[in-house]
Write an enzyme that holds these catalytic residues in place. Sequence first.
Site, PDB file in Angstrom:
ATOM      1  N   ASN A   9      35.850  42.658  44.430  1.00 60.44           N
ATOM      2  CA  ASN A   9      36.158  42.803  43.008  1.00 60.44           C
ATOM      3  C   ASN A   9      34.866  43.224  42.307  1.00 60.44           C
ATOM      4  O   ASN A   9      33.974  42.411  42.096  1.00 60.44           O
ATOM      5  CB  ASN A   9      36.661  41.454  42.462  1.00 60.44           C
ATOM      6  CG  ASN A   9      36.847  41.469  40.962  1.00 60.44           C
ATOM      7  OD1 ASN A   9      36.834  42.534  40.337  1.00 60.44           O
ATOM      8  ND2 ASN A   9      37.010  40.296  40.375  1.00 60.44           N
ATOM      9  N   LYS A  11      34.449  44.129  39.317  1.00 57.21           N
ATOM     10  CA  LYS A  11      34.437  43.760  37.889  1.00 57.21           C
ATOM     11  C   LYS A  11      33.996  44.970  37.049  1.00 57.21           C
ATOM     12  O   LYS A  11      34.341  46.094  37.384  1.00 57.21           O
ATOM     13  CB  LYS A  11      33.558  42.528  37.662  1.00 57.21           C
ATOM     14  CG  LYS A  11      33.894  41.410  38.646  1.00 57.21           C
ATOM     15  CD  LYS A  11      33.281  40.096  38.291  1.00 57.21           C
ATOM     16  CE  LYS A  11      33.590  39.087  39.392  1.00 57.21           C
ATOM     17  NZ  LYS A  11      33.213  37.730  39.058  1.00 57.21           N
ATOM     18  N   HIS A  95      43.021  37.097  37.363  1.00 57.21           N
ATOM     19  CA  HIS A  95      41.663  36.621  37.664  1.00 57.21           C
ATOM     20  C   HIS A  95      41.234  35.632  36.576  1.00 57.21           C
ATOM     21  O   HIS A  95      41.593  35.784  35.410  1.00 57.21           O
ATOM     22  CB  HIS A  95      40.705  37.814  37.727  1.00 57.21           C
ATOM     23  CG  HIS A  95      39.358  37.437  38.249  1.00 57.21           C
ATOM     24  ND1 HIS A  95      38.396  36.854  37.456  1.00 57.21           N
ATOM     25  CD2 HIS A  95      38.820  37.534  39.493  1.00 57.21           C
ATOM     26  CE1 HIS A  95      37.320  36.616  38.197  1.00 57.21           C
ATOM     27  NE2 HIS A  95      37.550  37.018  39.434  1.00 57.21           N
ATOM     28  N   GLU A  97      38.603  35.301  34.995  1.00 57.20           N
ATOM     29  CA  GLU A  97      37.918  35.905  33.835  1.00 57.20           C
ATOM     30  C   GLU A  97      38.932  36.491  32.868  1.00 57.20           C
ATOM     31  O   GLU A  97      38.712  36.495  31.654  1.00 57.20           O
ATOM     32  CB  GLU A  97      36.909  36.967  34.322  1.00 57.20           C
ATOM     33  CG  GLU A  97      35.692  36.302  34.945  1.00 57.20           C
ATOM     34  CD  GLU A  97      34.992  37.121  36.012  1.00 57.20           C
ATOM     35  OE1 GLU A  97      35.258  38.340  36.121  1.00 57.20           O
ATOM     36  OE2 GLU A  97      34.186  36.540  36.756  1.00 57.20           O
ATOM     37  N   GLU A 166      40.655  30.755  43.822  1.00 55.85           N
ATOM     38  CA  GLU A 166      39.301  30.912  43.302  1.00 55.85           C
ATOM     39  C   GLU A 166      38.985  29.761  42.354  1.00 55.85           C
ATOM     40  O   GLU A 166      39.322  29.821  41.162  1.00 55.85           O
ATOM     41  CB  GLU A 166      39.181  32.233  42.539  1.00 55.85           C
ATOM     42  CG  GLU A 166      39.432  33.448  43.393  1.00 55.85           C
ATOM     43  CD  GLU A 166      38.668  34.658  42.865  1.00 55.85           C
ATOM     44  OE1 GLU A 166      37.911  35.224  43.637  1.00 55.85           O
ATOM     45  OE2 GLU A 166      38.821  34.998  41.683  1.00 55.85           O
ATOM     46  N   GLY A 172      30.716  33.223  40.673  1.00 50.17           N
ATOM     47  CA  GLY A 172      29.467  33.724  40.103  1.00 50.17           C
ATOM     48  C   GLY A 172      28.434  32.645  39.851  1.00 50.17           C
ATOM     49  O   GLY A 172      27.442  32.876  39.156  1.00 50.17           O
ATOM     50  N   SER A 212      31.718  32.761  45.143  1.00 47.24           N
ATOM     51  CA  SER A 212      30.390  32.777  45.779  1.00 47.24           C
ATOM     52  C   SER A 212      30.473  32.848  47.300  1.00 47.24           C
ATOM     53  O   SER A 212      29.682  32.209  47.998  1.00 47.24           O
ATOM     54  CB  SER A 212      29.562  31.570  45.327  1.00 47.24           C
ATOM     55  OG  SER A 212      29.369  31.613  43.919  1.00 47.24           O
ATOM     56  N   GLY A 233      33.048  38.780  44.673  1.00 43.84           N
ATOM     57  CA  GLY A 233      32.492  39.370  43.462  1.00 43.84           C
ATOM     58  C   GLY A 233      31.106  39.932  43.734  1.00 43.84           C
ATOM     59  O   GLY A 233      30.934  41.037  44.234  1.00 43.84           O
TER      60      GLY A 233
END
Length: 250
Positions: A9, A11, A95, A97, A166, A172, A212, A233
């Site tokens: 991903n 992003k 996701h 985010e 996730e 992150g 991570s 990510g």
Amino acid sequence: MRKKIIAGNWKMNLTGAAATDLIEAIKREVADVDKVEVVVCPPFTELKAAAAACAGSNVMLGAQNVHWESAGAFTGEISAAMLQAAGVKYVIIGHSERRQYFGETDETVNKRLKAALAAGLIPIVCVGETLEERDAGRMEDVVVRQTKTGLADIGAELSKVVIAYEPVWAIGTGRTATPAQAQEVHALIRRTLAEMSDGDVANGIQIQYGGSMKPDNAKELLSQPDIDGGLIGGAALKAESFAAIVKAGV
Ligand code: PEP
């Protein structure tokens, strides 16, 4: 036997040559890999160039979001048909985010999921609890609710969905769920899927871990019985680290 799937991903990162160079480098690194499905998910603006770069290789193309309507006055949105026309095979939905910054809910996840399935795209539906929810003992409730509501009313199409667990506190942050923590939740998701369909369908569904994941922790995570891949990510932005994770899944 579930094939492992490792998806990057990207992003809101990479444009132009930086994007296509990364795909070319990933292609070289994973050219011999056939036991793992490899997916890259660049930003919308890079999809067409990425599709050309992926063509004829074992690197598949994904997008990071999709709208539920097929066309119309939805400024800034992208439809499933548009993604398909751009050469996309997979699409990330829900996701954390998107949930955190853009008001995504289990209900909108479900609408996007249905639109993706109707267009023949393979959805990667993200679920996962925040640290606050975990600390309050609500992890199980949250993950089961996100799974049941997000994936509601799709009948036999459930077998076509990929799920990414996730934990939000691991995204992150450099803080990874331990293999045992991740396995526990993956098994919970699979039990939930079995309740929604049956054991055979649930056993066939790929459940990725995301948060991570790095070359040095990938092997142990990917060797857990219910972890069928990773949604990556930060480590997906370098060919070397992404390919090392792919190879950890072989
Ligand atoms: C993600 O955003 O899906 C993710 C897993 O990010 P990272 O690997 O950087 O934690």
